[in-house]
Design an enzyme around this catalytic site. Structure first.
Site, PDB file in Angstrom:
ATOM      1  N   TYR A   1      -6.136  -7.762  -4.984  1.00 46.68           N
ATOM      2  CA  TYR A   1      -6.251  -6.621  -3.993  1.00 46.68           C
ATOM      3  C   TYR A   1      -5.261  -6.888  -2.911  1.00 46.68           C
ATOM      4  O   TYR A   1      -4.515  -6.190  -2.328  1.00 46.68           O
ATOM      5  CB  TYR A   1      -7.827  -6.519  -3.306  1.00 46.68           C
ATOM      6  CG  TYR A   1      -8.028  -5.358  -2.353  1.00 46.68           C
ATOM      7  CD1 TYR A   1      -8.051  -3.931  -3.064  1.00 46.68           C
ATOM      8  CD2 TYR A   1      -8.076  -5.643  -1.074  1.00 46.68           C
ATOM      9  CE1 TYR A   1      -8.250  -3.105  -2.146  1.00 46.68           C
ATOM     10  CE2 TYR A   1      -8.230  -4.770  -0.224  1.00 46.68           C
ATOM     11  CZ  TYR A   1      -8.349  -3.525  -0.654  1.00 46.68           C
ATOM     12  OH  TYR A   1      -8.596  -2.465   0.241  1.00 46.68           O
TER      13      TYR A   1
ATOM     14  N   LYS B   1      -1.986  -5.028  -1.468  1.00 49.99           N
ATOM     15  CA  LYS B   1      -1.593  -4.709  -0.145  1.00 49.99           C
ATOM     16  C   LYS B   1      -0.596  -5.025   0.478  1.00 49.99           C
ATOM     17  O   LYS B   1       0.274  -4.482   1.271  1.00 49.99           O
ATOM     18  CB  LYS B   1      -3.066  -4.887   0.708  1.00 49.99           C
ATOM     19  CG  LYS B   1      -4.285  -4.138  -0.067  1.00 49.99           C
ATOM     20  CD  LYS B   1      -4.084  -2.402  -0.078  1.00 49.99           C
ATOM     21  CE  LYS B   1      -5.256  -1.490  -0.564  1.00 49.99           C
ATOM     22  NZ  LYS B   1      -4.996  -0.197  -0.514  1.00 49.99           N
TER      23      LYS B   1
HETATM   24  P1  NAP Z   1     -13.369   4.695  -2.107  1.00 50.66           P
HETATM   25  O1  NAP Z   1     -14.477   5.254  -1.299  1.00 50.66           O
HETATM   26  O2  NAP Z   1     -13.786   3.840  -3.442  1.00 50.66           O
HETATM   27  O3  NAP Z   1     -12.357   5.728  -2.572  1.00 50.66           O
HETATM   28  C1  NAP Z   1     -11.251   5.548  -3.375  1.00 50.66           C
HETATM   29  C2  NAP Z   1     -10.870   7.040  -3.935  1.00 50.66           C
HETATM   30  O4  NAP Z   1      -9.685   6.512  -4.683  1.00 50.66           O
HETATM   31  C3  NAP Z   1     -11.790   7.350  -4.762  1.00 50.66           C
HETATM   32  O5  NAP Z   1     -12.049   8.774  -4.803  1.00 50.66           O
HETATM   33  C4  NAP Z   1     -11.644   7.059  -6.212  1.00 50.66           C
HETATM   34  O6  NAP Z   1     -11.920   8.029  -7.311  1.00 50.66           O
HETATM   35  C5  NAP Z   1      -9.778   7.261  -6.224  1.00 50.66           C
HETATM   36  N1  NAP Z   1      -9.211   6.468  -7.292  1.00 50.66           N
HETATM   37  C6  NAP Z   1      -9.660   5.317  -7.811  1.00 50.66           C
HETATM   38  N2  NAP Z   1      -8.756   5.014  -8.659  1.00 50.66           N
HETATM   39  C7  NAP Z   1      -7.716   6.006  -8.783  1.00 50.66           C
HETATM   40  C8  NAP Z   1      -6.640   6.282  -9.789  1.00 50.66           C
HETATM   41  N3  NAP Z   1      -6.467   5.588 -10.637  1.00 50.66           N
HETATM   42  N4  NAP Z   1      -6.053   7.413  -9.252  1.00 50.66           N
HETATM   43  C9  NAP Z   1      -6.320   8.199  -8.594  1.00 50.66           C
HETATM   44  N5  NAP Z   1      -7.528   8.234  -7.670  1.00 50.66           N
HETATM   45  C10 NAP Z   1      -8.293   7.100  -7.722  1.00 50.66           C
HETATM   46  O7  NAP Z   1     -12.348   3.845  -1.231  1.00 50.66           O
HETATM   47  P2  NAP Z   1     -12.170   3.890   0.448  1.00 50.66           P
HETATM   48  O8  NAP Z   1     -12.783   2.723   1.222  1.00 50.66           O
HETATM   49  O9  NAP Z   1     -12.230   5.206   0.744  1.00 50.66           O
HETATM   50  O10 NAP Z   1     -10.435   3.208   0.360  1.00 50.66           O
HETATM   51  C11 NAP Z   1      -9.543   4.183   0.475  1.00 50.66           C
HETATM   52  C12 NAP Z   1      -8.135   3.153   0.746  1.00 50.66           C
HETATM   53  O11 NAP Z   1      -8.439   2.640   1.776  1.00 50.66           O
HETATM   54  C13 NAP Z   1      -7.997   2.282  -0.532  1.00 50.66           C
HETATM   55  O12 NAP Z   1      -6.464   2.237  -0.890  1.00 50.66           O
HETATM   56  C14 NAP Z   1      -8.485   0.977  -0.041  1.00 50.66           C
HETATM   57  O13 NAP Z   1      -7.800  -0.123  -0.420  1.00 50.66           O
HETATM   58  C15 NAP Z   1      -8.132   1.160   1.651  1.00 50.66           C
HETATM   59  N6  NAP Z   1      -8.924   0.369   2.259  1.00 50.66           N
HETATM   60  C16 NAP Z   1     -10.582   0.392   2.560  1.00 50.66           C
HETATM   61  C17 NAP Z   1     -11.050  -0.423   3.388  1.00 50.66           C
HETATM   62  C18 NAP Z   1     -12.619  -0.241   3.559  1.00 50.66           C
HETATM   63  O14 NAP Z   1     -13.194  -1.107   4.246  1.00 50.66           O
HETATM   64  N7  NAP Z   1     -13.255   0.612   2.785  1.00 50.66           N
HETATM   65  C19 NAP Z   1     -10.336  -1.414   3.996  1.00 50.66           C
HETATM   66  C20 NAP Z   1      -8.978  -1.690   3.966  1.00 50.66           C
HETATM   67  C21 NAP Z   1      -8.141  -0.726   3.018  1.00 50.66           C
HETATM   68  P3  NAP Z   1     -13.377   7.609  -7.848  1.00 50.66           P
HETATM   69  O15 NAP Z   1     -14.378   8.279  -6.755  1.00 50.66           O
HETATM   70  O16 NAP Z   1     -13.364   8.546  -9.140  1.00 50.66           O
HETATM   71  O17 NAP Z   1     -13.538   6.331  -8.142  1.00 50.66           O
END
Ligand code: NAP
Length: 249
Positions: free
Chosen positions: A157, A161
């Site tokens: 991961y 990033k």
């Molecule tokens: P999340 O709630 O897991 O949402 C991720 C979304 O991406 C989901 O709708 C998922 O679909 C979709 N997805 C997964 N695999 C995919 C694929 N192959 N093609 C298209 N869509 C896909 O995650 P989040 O926390 O909102 O994170 C969003 C972004 O922020 C990510 O890049 C993550 O790395 C980044 N981020 C998050 C955090 C945190 O603390 N949450 C911190 C730093 C960075 P499904 O629902 O069907 O799985």
């Protein structure tokens, strides 16, 4: 009233069906954008698209696995056919497959790098032609503070990033002379399904190191994305905005 110059701009958000991506889609729509909501899960993309239409903006639900070149090409084909252009691209889709390096399987390395990093290469490549032709465009990549600082158990991961940050800086140099900006937002510890997976003790441990003393919300991240997507950020490119409540500095 501050003019963000977002009205009727055409935005595409990957992984927009839930979490941070959903909030970004809604925030951009509230600022006047028409939004393509892409997700691997069509039902969730459709539900967000319906929320956007209720705000009075146009929206399109798109099903795509963004790690697949063919699906990304088809997604852009449908988006451009519907909206004629692309002004804003947010590469947000991301996954985790956490474990210590000694136990990490090759399949989980490839999966995470594919969804988190290759996806952005594929989407930027598709967006480049229409944006460069229009001499305008904003690309925002959702990275993470672990791409800057590293994190045990997240070799795949954090590498993905960190790669996104390198991609952001390189594309800002390739596209800058044509008026296309490329920036990244690096969220810290944000309350979504991704972090719901963590144990209570891990959550408490991370929150302890946040200066503001709380987890971030998807809206905290979406506000930074809106800024970068707006005319307020016209002279900002190749940058990483950290949205982490003071976790990493
Ligand atoms: P999340 O709630 O897991 O949402 C991720 C979304 O991406 C989901 O709708 C998922 O679909 C979709 N997805 C997964 N695999 C995919 C694929 N192959 N093609 C298209 N869509 C896909 O995650 P989040 O926390 O909102 O994170 C969003 C972004 O922020 C990510 O890049 C993550 O790395 C980044 N981020 C998050 C955090 C945190 O603390 N949450 C911190 C730093 C960075 P499904 O629902 O069907 O799985």
């Amino acid at each position: 009233m501050i003019d963000l110059s977002c009205t009727s701009k055409k935005a595409l958000i990957t992984g927009g069906g839930r979490g941070i991506g959903r909030e970004i889609a809604l925030r951009l729509a509230a600022a006047g954008c028409d939004v393509g909501v892409s997700d691997i899960d069509l039902a969730s993309a459709e539900s967000v698209a319906a929320e956007i239409k209720a705000l009075g903006r146009e929206s399109l639900a798109l099903k795509a696995d963004v790690s697949s070149a063919a699906e990304v090409a088809a997604m852009f084909g449908t988006f451009i056919a519907a909206f004629q252009k692309i002004d804003i691209l947010v590469n947000n889709a991301g996954i985790t497959r956490d474990t210590l390096l000694m136990r990490m399987k090759e399949v989980d390395w490839d999966l995470v790098l594919g969804v988190n990093l290759k996806s952005a290469f594929l989407c930027c490549r598709e967006a480049a032609r229409p944006m460069l032709r229009a001499s305008a465009g904003k690309i925002i990549n959702i990275a993470s503070v672990v791409g800057i600082n590293g994190n045990p158990g997240q070799a795949n991961y954090s590498a993905s990033k960190a790669g996104l940050i390198g991609l952001t800086k390189t594309l800002s140099k390739e596209f800058g002379s044509r008026g296309v900006t490329v920036n990244a937002v690096a969220p810290g510890f944000i309350q979504t399904a991704m972090t719901d997976k963590l144990s209570e003790s891990d959550r408490a441990k991370y929150t302890q190191n946040v200066s503001l003393g709380r987890m971030g919300t998807p809206l905290d991240v979406a506000n930074a994305v809106l800024f970068l997507a707006s005319s307020l950020a016209d002279y900002i490119t190749g940058q990483v905005i950290v949205v982490d409540g003071g976790l990493v500095m």
